[in-house]
Scaffold this motif. Structure first.
Motif, PDB file in Angstrom:
ATOM      1  N   ILE A 151      28.315  37.636  39.821  1.00 29.39           N
ATOM      2  CA  ILE A 151      28.710  36.463  40.316  1.00 29.39           C
ATOM      3  C   ILE A 151      29.859  36.577  41.609  1.00 29.39           C
ATOM      4  O   ILE A 151      30.091  35.642  42.583  1.00 29.39           O
ATOM      5  N   GLN A 152      30.852  37.466  41.323  1.00 28.07           N
ATOM      6  CA  GLN A 152      31.874  38.023  42.426  1.00 28.07           C
ATOM      7  C   GLN A 152      31.211  38.145  43.866  1.00 28.07           C
ATOM      8  O   GLN A 152      31.995  37.585  44.793  1.00 28.07           O
ATOM      9  N   HIS A 153      30.152  38.345  44.184  1.00 21.78           N
ATOM     10  CA  HIS A 153      29.593  38.430  45.386  1.00 21.78           C
ATOM     11  C   HIS A 153      29.014  37.101  45.965  1.00 21.78           C
ATOM     12  O   HIS A 153      28.957  37.028  47.145  1.00 21.78           O
ATOM     13  N   TYR A 154      29.162  36.131  45.050  1.00 22.33           N
ATOM     14  CA  TYR A 154      28.538  34.751  45.413  1.00 22.33           C
ATOM     15  C   TYR A 154      29.708  33.660  45.306  1.00 22.33           C
ATOM     16  O   TYR A 154      29.230  32.484  45.677  1.00 22.33           O
ATOM     17  N   LYS A 155      30.873  34.028  44.979  1.00 20.02           N
ATOM     18  CA  LYS A 155      31.989  33.122  44.945  1.00 20.02           C
ATOM     19  C   LYS A 155      32.141  32.051  45.964  1.00 20.02           C
ATOM     20  O   LYS A 155      32.235  30.622  45.493  1.00 20.02           O
ATOM     21  N   ASP A 156      32.220  32.434  47.027  1.00 19.87           N
ATOM     22  CA  ASP A 156      32.320  31.657  47.994  1.00 19.87           C
ATOM     23  C   ASP A 156      31.498  30.606  48.627  1.00 19.87           C
ATOM     24  O   ASP A 156      31.582  29.754  48.923  1.00 19.87           O
ATOM     25  N   ILE A 170      33.927  29.388  37.477  1.00 20.59           N
ATOM     26  CA  ILE A 170      34.243  29.579  39.038  1.00 20.59           C
ATOM     27  C   ILE A 170      34.263  28.229  39.671  1.00 20.59           C
ATOM     28  O   ILE A 170      33.942  27.243  38.997  1.00 20.59           O
ATOM     29  N   GLU A 171      34.735  28.290  40.963  1.00 16.95           N
ATOM     30  CA  GLU A 171      34.867  26.961  41.639  1.00 16.95           C
ATOM     31  C   GLU A 171      33.329  26.562  42.198  1.00 16.95           C
ATOM     32  O   GLU A 171      33.083  27.289  43.131  1.00 16.95           O
ATOM     33  N   LEU A 223      29.034  29.522  46.528  1.00 12.40           N
ATOM     34  CA  LEU A 223      28.892  28.747  45.478  1.00 12.40           C
ATOM     35  C   LEU A 223      29.850  27.526  45.291  1.00 12.40           C
ATOM     36  O   LEU A 223      29.737  26.480  44.493  1.00 12.40           O
ATOM     37  N   LYS A 224      31.102  27.645  46.003  1.00 11.79           N
ATOM     38  CA  LYS A 224      32.111  26.801  46.005  1.00 11.79           C
ATOM     39  C   LYS A 224      31.913  25.279  45.998  1.00 11.79           C
ATOM     40  O   LYS A 224      32.321  24.702  45.069  1.00 11.79           O
ATOM     41  N   ASP A 225      31.047  24.849  46.781  1.00 11.18           N
ATOM     42  CA  ASP A 225      30.753  23.502  46.915  1.00 11.18           C
ATOM     43  C   ASP A 225      29.393  23.073  46.614  1.00 11.18           C
ATOM     44  O   ASP A 225      28.816  21.929  46.872  1.00 11.18           O
ATOM     45  N   LYS A 226      28.744  23.888  45.780  1.00  5.37           N
ATOM     46  CA  LYS A 226      27.351  23.612  45.547  1.00  5.37           C
ATOM     47  C   LYS A 226      27.152  23.203  43.749  1.00  5.37           C
ATOM     48  O   LYS A 226      28.197  23.424  43.152  1.00  5.37           O
ATOM     49  N   ALA A 227      26.203  22.609  43.698  1.00  5.07           N
ATOM     50  CA  ALA A 227      26.153  22.415  42.401  1.00  5.07           C
ATOM     51  C   ALA A 227      24.755  23.395  41.741  1.00  5.07           C
ATOM     52  O   ALA A 227      23.907  23.793  42.420  1.00  5.07           O
TER      53      ALA A 227
END
Length: 74
Positions: free
Chosen positions: A16-21, A47-48, A23-27
């Motif tokens: 998940i660390q690779h995708y945090k940015d 995560i945010e 996924l920030k505003d996603k459902a």
């Protein structure tokens, strides 16, 4: 004999660390047997992101948004 395989929380966190940015505003929709013991659901709540929607096989969905969990029937 317990021969089921479950993804470990540490493996999920590492990926998940690779995708945090991103996924920030996603459902995020998380299919699982039951959200309570699901490692994916637990990690995704941390995560945010806009919201996490866990779809259980027992006819309900659990929505995590703004720090709150809501269970709803399908």
């Amino acid at each position: 004999k317990k021969d089921e395989y479950y993804t470990l929380p540490d493996d999920i966190i590492a990926e998940i660390q690779h995708y945090k940015d991103y996924l920030k505003d996603k459902a995020i929709i998380c299919p699982c047997d039951d959200p309570s013991p699901s490692a994916f659901y637990k990690v995704l709540k941390g995560i945010e992101c806009k919201r996490v929607i866990a779809v259980g096989i027992n006819s309900f969905i659990r929505i995590y948004e703004d720090g709150k969990e809501i269970d709803r029937p399908l």
